[in-house]
Design an enzyme around this catalytic site. Structure first.
Site, PDB file in Angstrom:
ATOM      1  CE1 TYR A 117      -3.286   2.942   0.758  1.00  0.00           C
ATOM      2  CE2 TYR A 117      -1.901   3.396   2.665  1.00  0.00           C
ATOM      3  CZ  TYR A 117      -2.914   3.773   1.799  1.00  0.00           C
ATOM      4  OH  TYR A 117      -3.542   4.979   1.962  1.00  0.00           O
ATOM      5  N   GLY A 120      11.679   0.728  -6.109  1.00  0.00           N
ATOM      6  CA  GLY A 120      12.555   1.072  -4.990  1.00  0.00           C
ATOM      7  C   GLY A 120      12.020   0.728  -3.625  1.00  0.00           C
ATOM      8  CB  CYS A 125       5.263  -7.952   1.694  1.00  0.00           C
ATOM      9  SG  CYS A 125       5.581  -6.183   1.847  1.00  0.00           S
TER      10      CYS A 125
END
Length: 211
Positions: A79, A153, A171
């Protein structure tokens, strides 16, 4: 005689939509040449879930009114929202002499450097990329490398609405506890200050000399 490596450009972009930023990263990576300066983009996004290239739909539990956008980065769903500091690293890894693992380590250590400045005992986990404080995840990583150049990133939770993390398995981990800097320190947190600290830490960890 060797060509001088251009300096690192750090761009502070403010609050910008995810999709056009994603397209700009792709375009920059596809069009860059041998002497194109490396860039780091520091920014925030309006509320959005992003799904990595191997992301599984079942990790999005209830997106509700928040859009879900597919991206080619590694990792599962995460998020982004206002108050989270996002850093996109647009680097020529071959020119820097860095492997992907080297870059991940540099990113993680830069985040640890920043958090240690706030008195926090932060550390990466070898089996789950990112940075953690007392078992809770405070920063996420996701990269893509194309033609020897990186994009995408990191994301550091600074002072944001954390509720949307409850709508996903962050994740890809069910029940993973997420935390933000503002919850862990007594004094008010300034996102511009954290941005400046992260900028300097990334420069140092990537081997650039401060200008």
């Amino acid at each position: 005689m060797a060509t001088a490596v251009p300096d690192l450009l750090i761009r502070e972009l403010g609050l910008v939509d995810y999709q056009p930023t994603l397209e700009a990263m792709r375009r920059f990576t596809d069009e860059r040449g041998a002497v194109t300066p490396d860039e780091i983009w520091l920014l925030q996004h309006p509320r959005v879930f992003t799904q990595g290239q191997a992301g599984k739909a079942e990790h999005v539990l209830a997106a509700g009114d928040i859009p879900v956008i597919q991206a080619e980065r590694g990792g599962q769903v995460t998020y982004h929202g206002p108050g989270q500091l996002v850093g996109y690293l647009l680097l020529d890894l071959r020119r820097l002499g860095l492997g992907v693992r080297d870059l991940v380590t540099a990113m993680e250590q830069a985040l640890v450097d920043v958090l240690q400045g706030y008195g926090l005992d932060a550390a990466p986990k070898p089996d789950a990329p990112g940075v953690y404080v007392e078992g809770a995840k405070i920063a996420s990583l996701g990269l893509r490398v194309r033609r020897g150049c990186s994009f995408h990133g990191l994301a550091l939770n600074v002072d944001m609405d954390m509720e949307p993390f409850q709508r996903i398995n962050p994740c890809g981990y069910s029940g993973l506890r997420m935390v933000q800097l503002s919850e862990l320190v007594e004094d008010p947190v300034s996102l511009p200050r954290v941005q400046q600290q992260l900028s300097q830490a990334l420069r140092q960890r990537l081997g650039y000399v401060s200008s």
